[in-house]
Scaffold this motif. Structure first.
Motif, PDB file in Angstrom:
ATOM      1  N   MET A   1       0.758  -1.067  -0.003  1.00 56.24           N
ATOM      2  CA  MET A   1       0.088   0.066   0.082  1.00 56.24           C
ATOM      3  C   MET A   1       0.827   1.431  -0.029  1.00 56.24           C
ATOM      4  N   LEU A   2       0.454   2.246  -0.694  1.00 51.71           N
ATOM      5  CA  LEU A   2       1.410   3.428  -0.874  1.00 51.71           C
ATOM      6  C   LEU A   2       1.041   4.311   0.351  1.00 51.71           C
ATOM      7  N   THR A   3       2.186   4.657   0.897  1.00 50.25           N
ATOM      8  CA  THR A   3       2.239   5.735   2.167  1.00 50.25           C
ATOM      9  C   THR A   3       3.195   6.736   1.819  1.00 50.25           C
ATOM     10  N   GLN A   4       3.248   7.673   2.769  1.00 49.54           N
ATOM     11  CA  GLN A   4       3.980   8.875   2.821  1.00 49.54           C
ATOM     12  C   GLN A   4       5.489   8.327   2.951  1.00 49.54           C
ATOM     13  N   PHE A   5       5.632   7.238   3.315  1.00 47.51           N
ATOM     14  CA  PHE A   5       7.172   6.853   3.312  1.00 47.51           C
ATOM     15  C   PHE A   5       7.562   5.684   2.420  1.00 47.51           C
ATOM     16  N   GLU A   9      10.960   3.220   1.977  1.00 46.61           N
ATOM     17  CA  GLU A   9      10.861   1.881   2.177  1.00 46.61           C
ATOM     18  C   GLU A   9      11.346   1.255   0.934  1.00 46.61           C
ATOM     19  N   LEU A  10      11.462   1.999  -0.304  1.00 43.18           N
ATOM     20  CA  LEU A  10      11.923   1.258  -1.405  1.00 43.18           C
ATOM     21  C   LEU A  10      13.423   1.126  -1.327  1.00 43.18           C
ATOM     22  N   LEU A  11      14.199   1.881  -0.392  1.00 43.06           N
ATOM     23  CA  LEU A  11      15.562   1.643  -0.337  1.00 43.06           C
ATOM     24  C   LEU A  11      15.896   0.880   0.999  1.00 43.06           C
ATOM     25  N   LEU A  12      14.911   0.988   2.132  1.00 37.56           N
ATOM     26  CA  LEU A  12      15.255   0.368   3.448  1.00 37.56           C
ATOM     27  C   LEU A  12      14.648  -0.812   3.712  1.00 37.56           C
ATOM     28  N   GLY A  13      13.512  -0.938   3.143  1.00 35.30           N
ATOM     29  CA  GLY A  13      12.712  -2.261   3.110  1.00 35.30           C
ATOM     30  C   GLY A  13      11.866  -2.122   4.291  1.00 35.30           C
ATOM     31  N   LYS A  14      10.753  -2.844   4.278  1.00 31.28           N
ATOM     32  CA  LYS A  14       9.419  -3.120   5.279  1.00 31.28           C
ATOM     33  C   LYS A  14      10.138  -3.194   6.735  1.00 31.28           C
ATOM     34  N   GLU A  15      11.007  -4.303   6.787  1.00 26.89           N
ATOM     35  CA  GLU A  15      11.506  -4.374   8.199  1.00 26.89           C
ATOM     36  C   GLU A  15      12.067  -3.285   8.874  1.00 26.89           C
ATOM     37  N   ALA A  16      13.102  -2.563   8.299  1.00 25.12           N
ATOM     38  CA  ALA A  16      13.547  -1.234   8.640  1.00 25.12           C
ATOM     39  C   ALA A  16      12.576  -0.319   9.087  1.00 25.12           C
ATOM     40  N   MET A  17      11.556   0.001   8.286  1.00 23.94           N
ATOM     41  CA  MET A  17      10.456   0.811   8.230  1.00 23.94           C
ATOM     42  C   MET A  17       9.689   0.545   9.591  1.00 23.94           C
ATOM     43  N   ASP A  18       9.571  -0.665   9.934  1.00 28.95           N
ATOM     44  CA  ASP A  18       8.748  -1.097  11.195  1.00 28.95           C
ATOM     45  C   ASP A  18       9.442  -0.724  12.366  1.00 28.95           C
ATOM     46  N   LYS A  19      10.826  -1.059  12.263  1.00 29.16           N
ATOM     47  CA  LYS A  19      11.819  -0.650  13.320  1.00 29.16           C
ATOM     48  C   LYS A  19      11.768   0.882  13.523  1.00 29.16           C
ATOM     49  N   LEU A  20      11.870   1.442  12.633  1.00 28.16           N
ATOM     50  CA  LEU A  20      11.831   3.195  12.809  1.00 28.16           C
ATOM     51  C   LEU A  20      10.510   3.521  13.283  1.00 28.16           C
ATOM     52  N   SER A  21       9.395   3.051  13.010  1.00 26.62           N
ATOM     53  CA  SER A  21       7.981   3.209  13.393  1.00 26.62           C
ATOM     54  C   SER A  21       7.915   2.895  14.948  1.00 26.62           C
ATOM     55  N   ALA A  22       8.533   1.914  15.172  1.00 27.65           N
ATOM     56  CA  ALA A  22       8.406   1.717  16.725  1.00 27.65           C
ATOM     57  C   ALA A  22       9.564   2.091  17.779  1.00 27.65           C
TER      58      ALA A  22
END
Length: 253
Positions: A1-5, A9-22
């Motif tokens: 799903m398209l989000t502001q991030f 995420e294209l560079l860091l990946g989903k797992e990294a984005m989840d870490k940042l969010s938490a």
């Protein structure tokens, strides 16, 4: 799903984005450096912030601080930064502390809750105490050395405090941290020789302080008023933010 991030995420990946969010990042000092740290971190997806500063936006901040506009002059920096963070990411959690970090109030800060600590404060006493408290609680910490009286943003480096050179503030920090048994500290510092600022008192806060009457901390209390430009503190802040993001995500290059 398209989000502001999504672009991140294209560079860091989903797992990294989840870490940042938490992650919760505490930023001490919301000025020329700290403001850009916050700006980049919220746009990178960091989900929670603690903002610590007791200053109000001043007219002389407009030349370099991202939160400083004519509309925000006179308002507390932590309040302005909180609003800006939430305008970028309404889902972010932002706690503010309208105070300066000092050895006297260090016990009131929950370092055990911080996933990362950013030191963007000005005074050596506060910087040393901040580093010691963070390391005692095993909170990763990065410290900004001097960004004033500099004109070349390309001279900033990321290093351990004991490998720094040229920066006068880093020299003092090396000496004082060594006395206290601190063996390592990640810092951002400039290898540029500081420029001597003009002594024109007609444009100096030393004799033309515009802090409001009754202000707890005034420019006239400072030993020296450094010069600064828009394109140097911002670089330091963005470098720091990049290090925080990469460390939180476990990115090694």
């Amino acid at each position: 799903m398209l989000t502001q991030f999504s672009r991140t995420e294209l560079l860091l990946g989903k797992e990294a984005m989840d870490k940042l969010s938490a992650s919760r990042v505490a930023v001490f000092g919301i000025g020329g450096v700290g403001g850009y740290v916050c700006e980049a971190l919220v746009r990178s997806g960091v989900g929670a912030f603690d903002l610590v500063d007791d200053d109000k936006v001043c007219l002389t901040n407009l030349n370099r601080q991202i939160i400083a506009t004519r509309k925000t002059v006179g308002r507390y920096k932590v309040d302005v930064m909180k609003e800006r963070i939430l305008e970028i990411n309404p889902d972010a959690e932002v706690r503010t502390r309208q105070c300066f970090f000092l050895p006297e109030n260090a016990d009131t800060f929950p370092f055990e809750e911080y996933d990362y600590v950013v030191d963007a404060v000005d005074t050596v006493t506060a910087k040393i105490e901040l580093v010691i408290r963070a390391q005692e609680k095993s909170a990763p910490v990065i410290s900004c050395m001097g960004a004033g009286n500099k004109l070349d943003g390309s001279r900033f480096c990321v290093s351990d405090i004991y490998k720094t050179k040229m920066c006068p503030l880093a020299k003092v920090m090396r000496r004082e941290l060594k006395k206290r048994g601190v063996k390592t500290l990640k810092v951002v510092y400039s290898e540029e020789k500081p420029v001597k600022p003009s002594e024109d008192m007609s444009i100096s806060c030393r004799e033309n302080c515009i802090c409001p009457p009754g202000a707890a901390h005034k420019c006239t209390e400072k030993r020296a008023i450094p010069g600064s430009v828009a394109f140097v503190p911002s670089v330091a802040g963005l470098i720091i933010a990049g290090e925080v993001v990469k460390d939180l995500c476990g990115i090694r290059q």
